[in-house]
Design an enzyme around this catalytic site. Structure first.
Site, PDB file in Angstrom:
ATOM      1  N   GLY A  10     -46.863   8.281  84.403  1.00 51.60           N
ATOM      2  CA  GLY A  10     -46.956   7.739  83.042  1.00 51.60           C
ATOM      3  C   GLY A  10     -48.387   7.408  82.660  1.00 51.60           C
ATOM      4  O   GLY A  10     -49.337   7.731  83.388  1.00 51.60           O
ATOM      5  N   PHE A  11     -48.532   6.757  81.515  1.00 54.17           N
ATOM      6  CA  PHE A  11     -49.845   6.372  80.993  1.00 54.17           C
ATOM      7  C   PHE A  11     -50.603   5.520  82.027  1.00 54.17           C
ATOM      8  O   PHE A  11     -51.642   5.936  82.571  1.00 54.17           O
ATOM      9  CB  PHE A  11     -49.618   5.647  79.665  1.00 54.17           C
ATOM     10  CG  PHE A  11     -50.723   4.758  79.202  1.00 54.17           C
ATOM     11  CD1 PHE A  11     -52.053   5.192  79.209  1.00 54.17           C
ATOM     12  CD2 PHE A  11     -50.443   3.472  78.728  1.00 54.17           C
ATOM     13  CE1 PHE A  11     -53.073   4.348  78.769  1.00 54.17           C
ATOM     14  CE2 PHE A  11     -51.457   2.636  78.282  1.00 54.17           C
ATOM     15  CZ  PHE A  11     -52.777   3.067  78.316  1.00 54.17           C
ATOM     16  N   ASN A  32     -39.447  10.098  87.278  1.00 50.10           N
ATOM     17  CA  ASN A  32     -38.396  11.018  86.812  1.00 50.10           C
ATOM     18  C   ASN A  32     -38.851  11.791  85.568  1.00 50.10           C
ATOM     19  O   ASN A  32     -38.073  12.531  84.985  1.00 50.10           O
ATOM     20  CB  ASN A  32     -37.075  10.272  86.537  1.00 50.10           C
ATOM     21  CG  ASN A  32     -37.162   9.382  85.307  1.00 50.10           C
ATOM     22  OD1 ASN A  32     -38.236   9.182  84.741  1.00 50.10           O
ATOM     23  ND2 ASN A  32     -36.024   8.845  84.883  1.00 50.10           N
ATOM     24  N   PHE A  34     -39.377  10.838  82.543  1.00 47.67           N
ATOM     25  CA  PHE A  34     -38.735  10.512  81.260  1.00 47.67           C
ATOM     26  C   PHE A  34     -39.805  10.362  80.175  1.00 47.67           C
ATOM     27  O   PHE A  34     -39.762  11.048  79.148  1.00 47.67           O
ATOM     28  CB  PHE A  34     -37.871   9.247  81.390  1.00 47.67           C
ATOM     29  CG  PHE A  34     -37.311   8.776  80.071  1.00 47.67           C
ATOM     30  CD1 PHE A  34     -36.711   9.676  79.189  1.00 47.67           C
ATOM     31  CD2 PHE A  34     -37.381   7.439  79.698  1.00 47.67           C
ATOM     32  CE1 PHE A  34     -36.202   9.248  77.955  1.00 47.67           C
ATOM     33  CE2 PHE A  34     -36.876   7.006  78.474  1.00 47.67           C
ATOM     34  CZ  PHE A  34     -36.294   7.919  77.605  1.00 47.67           C
ATOM     35  N   THR A  35     -40.750   9.468  80.383  1.00 45.68           N
ATOM     36  CA  THR A  35     -41.869   9.346  79.428  1.00 45.68           C
ATOM     37  C   THR A  35     -43.192   9.728  80.086  1.00 45.68           C
ATOM     38  O   THR A  35     -44.231   9.685  79.441  1.00 45.68           O
ATOM     39  CB  THR A  35     -41.981   7.910  78.879  1.00 45.68           C
ATOM     40  OG1 THR A  35     -41.975   6.994  79.983  1.00 45.68           O
ATOM     41  CG2 THR A  35     -40.826   7.585  77.953  1.00 45.68           C
ATOM     42  N   GLY A  36     -43.139  10.065  81.355  1.00 45.10           N
ATOM     43  CA  GLY A  36     -44.344  10.532  82.043  1.00 45.10           C
ATOM     44  C   GLY A  36     -44.473  12.030  81.897  1.00 45.10           C
ATOM     45  O   GLY A  36     -43.535  12.702  81.466  1.00 45.10           O
ATOM     46  N   THR A  90     -32.905   0.742  85.009  1.00 42.91           N
ATOM     47  CA  THR A  90     -34.194   1.108  85.609  1.00 42.91           C
ATOM     48  C   THR A  90     -34.935  -0.140  86.075  1.00 42.91           C
ATOM     49  O   THR A  90     -35.441  -0.187  87.203  1.00 42.91           O
ATOM     50  CB  THR A  90     -35.048   1.899  84.588  1.00 42.91           C
ATOM     51  OG1 THR A  90     -34.391   3.145  84.338  1.00 42.91           O
ATOM     52  CG2 THR A  90     -36.454   2.157  85.098  1.00 42.91           C
ATOM     53  N   TYR A 143     -34.990  -4.249  77.469  1.00 47.39           N
ATOM     54  CA  TYR A 143     -36.313  -4.239  78.099  1.00 47.39           C
ATOM     55  C   TYR A 143     -36.690  -5.642  78.561  1.00 47.39           C
ATOM     56  O   TYR A 143     -36.997  -5.863  79.735  1.00 47.39           O
ATOM     57  CB  TYR A 143     -37.336  -3.701  77.098  1.00 47.39           C
ATOM     58  CG  TYR A 143     -38.742  -3.555  77.638  1.00 47.39           C
ATOM     59  CD1 TYR A 143     -39.083  -2.490  78.473  1.00 47.39           C
ATOM     60  CD2 TYR A 143     -39.738  -4.467  77.298  1.00 47.39           C
ATOM     61  CE1 TYR A 143     -40.385  -2.349  78.955  1.00 47.39           C
ATOM     62  CE2 TYR A 143     -41.033  -4.332  77.776  1.00 47.39           C
ATOM     63  CZ  TYR A 143     -41.353  -3.271  78.603  1.00 47.39           C
ATOM     64  OH  TYR A 143     -42.640  -3.138  79.083  1.00 47.39           O
TER      65      TYR A 143
HETATM   66  P1  NAD Z   1     -45.034   4.958  80.356  1.00 46.20           P
HETATM   67  O1  NAD Z   1     -43.758   5.152  79.626  1.00 46.20           O
HETATM   68  O2  NAD Z   1     -46.160   5.876  80.095  1.00 46.20           O
HETATM   69  O3  NAD Z   1     -44.798   4.968  81.929  1.00 46.20           O
HETATM   70  C1  NAD Z   1     -43.577   4.681  82.539  1.00 46.20           C
HETATM   71  C2  NAD Z   1     -43.325   5.736  83.619  1.00 46.20           C
HETATM   72  O4  NAD Z   1     -42.105   5.420  84.292  1.00 46.20           O
HETATM   73  C3  NAD Z   1     -43.173   7.150  83.023  1.00 46.20           C
HETATM   74  O5  NAD Z   1     -43.923   8.058  83.790  1.00 46.20           O
HETATM   75  C4  NAD Z   1     -41.675   7.419  83.158  1.00 46.20           C
HETATM   76  O6  NAD Z   1     -41.367   8.797  83.266  1.00 46.20           O
HETATM   77  C5  NAD Z   1     -41.341   6.625  84.403  1.00 46.20           C
HETATM   78  N1  NAD Z   1     -39.917   6.237  84.475  1.00 46.20           N
HETATM   79  C6  NAD Z   1     -39.164   5.679  83.478  1.00 46.20           C
HETATM   80  N2  NAD Z   1     -37.913   5.467  83.930  1.00 46.20           N
HETATM   81  C7  NAD Z   1     -37.883   5.901  85.225  1.00 46.20           C
HETATM   82  C8  NAD Z   1     -36.869   5.958  86.223  1.00 46.20           C
HETATM   83  N3  NAD Z   1     -35.619   5.532  85.977  1.00 46.20           N
HETATM   84  N4  NAD Z   1     -37.180   6.474  87.437  1.00 46.20           N
HETATM   85  C9  NAD Z   1     -38.432   6.931  87.693  1.00 46.20           C
HETATM   86  N5  NAD Z   1     -39.431   6.909  86.795  1.00 46.20           N
HETATM   87  C10 NAD Z   1     -39.147   6.395  85.569  1.00 46.20           C
HETATM   88  O7  NAD Z   1     -45.468   3.436  80.108  1.00 46.20           O
HETATM   89  P2  NAD Z   1     -46.764   2.628  80.572  1.00 46.20           P
HETATM   90  O8  NAD Z   1     -47.380   2.049  79.371  1.00 46.20           O
HETATM   91  O9  NAD Z   1     -47.573   3.429  81.521  1.00 46.20           O
HETATM   92  O10 NAD Z   1     -46.063   1.421  81.349  1.00 46.20           O
HETATM   93  C11 NAD Z   1     -46.041   1.335  82.770  1.00 46.20           C
HETATM   94  C12 NAD Z   1     -45.383   0.033  83.183  1.00 46.20           C
HETATM   95  O11 NAD Z   1     -46.131  -1.066  82.656  1.00 46.20           O
HETATM   96  C13 NAD Z   1     -43.953  -0.130  82.668  1.00 46.20           C
HETATM   97  O12 NAD Z   1     -43.176  -0.753  83.660  1.00 46.20           O
HETATM   98  C14 NAD Z   1     -44.114  -1.052  81.472  1.00 46.20           C
HETATM   99  O13 NAD Z   1     -42.957  -1.809  81.239  1.00 46.20           O
HETATM  100  C15 NAD Z   1     -45.286  -1.917  81.907  1.00 46.20           C
HETATM  101  N6  NAD Z   1     -45.982  -2.484  80.745  1.00 46.20           N
HETATM  102  C16 NAD Z   1     -46.790  -1.700  79.972  1.00 46.20           C
HETATM  103  C17 NAD Z   1     -47.407  -2.249  78.861  1.00 46.20           C
HETATM  104  C18 NAD Z   1     -48.326  -1.439  77.966  1.00 46.20           C
HETATM  105  O14 NAD Z   1     -48.772  -1.973  76.943  1.00 46.20           O
HETATM  106  N7  NAD Z   1     -48.675  -0.226  78.279  1.00 46.20           N
HETATM  107  C19 NAD Z   1     -47.200  -3.598  78.523  1.00 46.20           C
HETATM  108  C20 NAD Z   1     -46.351  -4.350  79.331  1.00 46.20           C
HETATM  109  C21 NAD Z   1     -45.761  -3.784  80.458  1.00 46.20           C
END
Ligand code: NAD
Ligand code: UDP
Length: 310
Positions: A10-11, A32, A34-36, A90, A143
């Site tokens: 992911g990000f 998985n 999903f958003t990665g 999740t 969430y």
């Molecule tokens: P993102 O959506 O880019 O990354 C999440 C990753 O988790 C993705 O690669 C997605 O494919 C993977 N994923 C989702 N469900 C899954 C599952 N069931 N099994 C395996 N992989 C799964 O989001 P992000 O911004 O990179 O966030 C990363 C983490 O940081 C998350 O847990 C998010 O809740 C937390 N977070 C982010 C922010 C933000 O502002 N970016 C703020 C608070 C918390």
């Protein structure tokens, strides 16, 4: 060390993979997709110290590792609301699976928690001591409550089984590799400004958020995992607080765009204000963010110009 990162494609996860490989560690990235995106880690696949496992955190997994970072969970409201039941599974089952593995391996385990723990906060700025104001049955609850339950599980595994936990409460973070269709405000405004489309302000735009650049955040993660003094929860975010109208103006200025602002309905339970108190991060981790909003926006805009070919 050998380090497992769930949500590593992911990000934030992909930047963390890069950072840990750069420090000489081996990285196992579980995602998985999903958003990665594979594109986020494509440049790492030829590195012999990097492994990618396409797997869902809901299903048990075994890797022999020294540390675990649990980031798997969709983070943007449209993505986590797309399948709300899956989102809460999740967070909860992902936490149980990471904690079970950490217990067996005696590995330190990190939870990517969130400022959503505080809900629509009535205390401002938010300290870690604040218990929050969260609607348990609203559209954001899958969430918010999933992440709150994950924190509970982390502390119960710590108290009951001595698991070595670290919890970061992440405030809104932005930067390269956010998805263009992610639905979060920074990516929406930048993509709209670059395409010459109207910027969509939800509500009157007076609600506030505090935006942290990804590189500052990752530094906070590493510091939290590299010290023995505190388990957290620790707020990791940039205390600079902006209204959505101010953010829109900043994006238009940096893009050099003449796009107009349009007002759309404010989604249910949208928090009115959010700003981290980072006293604990400063004191215990010697951490504070360094990248100002304008500088972070410029780098993110350059990324989206290339990503979108505009
Ligand atoms: P993102 O959506 O880019 O990354 C999440 C990753 O988790 C993705 O690669 C997605 O494919 C993977 N994923 C989702 N469900 C899954 C599952 N069931 N099994 C395996 N992989 C799964 O989001 P992000 O911004 O990179 O966030 C990363 C983490 O940081 C998350 O847990 C998010 O809740 C937390 N977070 C982010 C922010 C933000 O502002 N970016 C703020 C608070 C918390
Ligand atoms: N928002 C907005 N326009 C958009 C997307 C979001 O005005 O196109 C607002 C949203 O209502 C919220 C803030 O920006 O008040 C931050 O939204 P985001 O989804 O990025 O994060 P979160 O609400 O989870 O903090």
């Amino acid at each position: 060390m050998r380090i497992l990162i769930t949500g590593g494609a992911g990000f934030l996860g992909s930047h963390l993979c890069e950072r840990l490989l750069g420090e000489g560690h081996e990285v196992v990235c579980l995602d998985n997709l999903f958003t990665g995106r594979k594109a986020n880690i494509a440049h790492l696949l030829s590195n012999p110290y990097f492994e990618f496992a396409r797997h869902d955190v809901i299903d048990p997994f075994k890797f022999e590792v020294d540390q675990i970072y649990n980031l798997a969970c969709p983070a943007s409201p449209p993505h986590y609301q797309y399948n709300a039941i899956k989102t809460i599974k999740t967070s909860v089952m992902g936490a149980i699976n990471c904690l079970g593995l950490a217990k067996r391996l005696r590995a330190r385990v990190f939870q990517a928690s969130t400022s959503e723990i505080y809900g629509d906060p009535v205390e401002h700025p938010q300290t870690e001591a604040y218990w929050g104001n969260v609607n348990p049955i609203g559209i954001r609850s899958c969430y918010d409550e999933g992440k709150r339950c994950a924190e509970t599980l982390f502390f119960d595994y710590h108290r009951q089984n001595g698991v070595d936990i670290r919890i970061a409460r992440i405030f809104n973070t932005y930067g390269p590799r956010m998805l263009a269709n992610d639905g979060r405000v920074v990516s929406n405004f930048i993509v709209q400004a670059l395409k010459g489309e109207d910027l969509t302000i939800y509500g009157d735009g007076s609600q506030t958020r505090s935006f942290c650049f990804y590189s500052d955040l990752i530094e906070g993660f590493i510091r939290l995992m590299s010290q023995d003094e505190t388990t957290g929860p620790v707020n990791i975010g940039n205390p600079g607080e902006f209204t959505m109208l101010e953010l829109a103006e900043a994006v238009l200025r940096e893009v050099g765009s003449k796009s107009k602002l349009v007002h759309l309905d404010l989604p249910a339970d949208d928090p009115k204000q959010r700003q981290p108190d980072i006293s604990i991060a400063k004191e215990k981790l010697g951490w504070e963010p360094k990248v100002p909003l304008e500088e972070g926006l410029r780098e993110t805009i350059a990324y989206f110009r290339k990503d979108l070919g505009v």
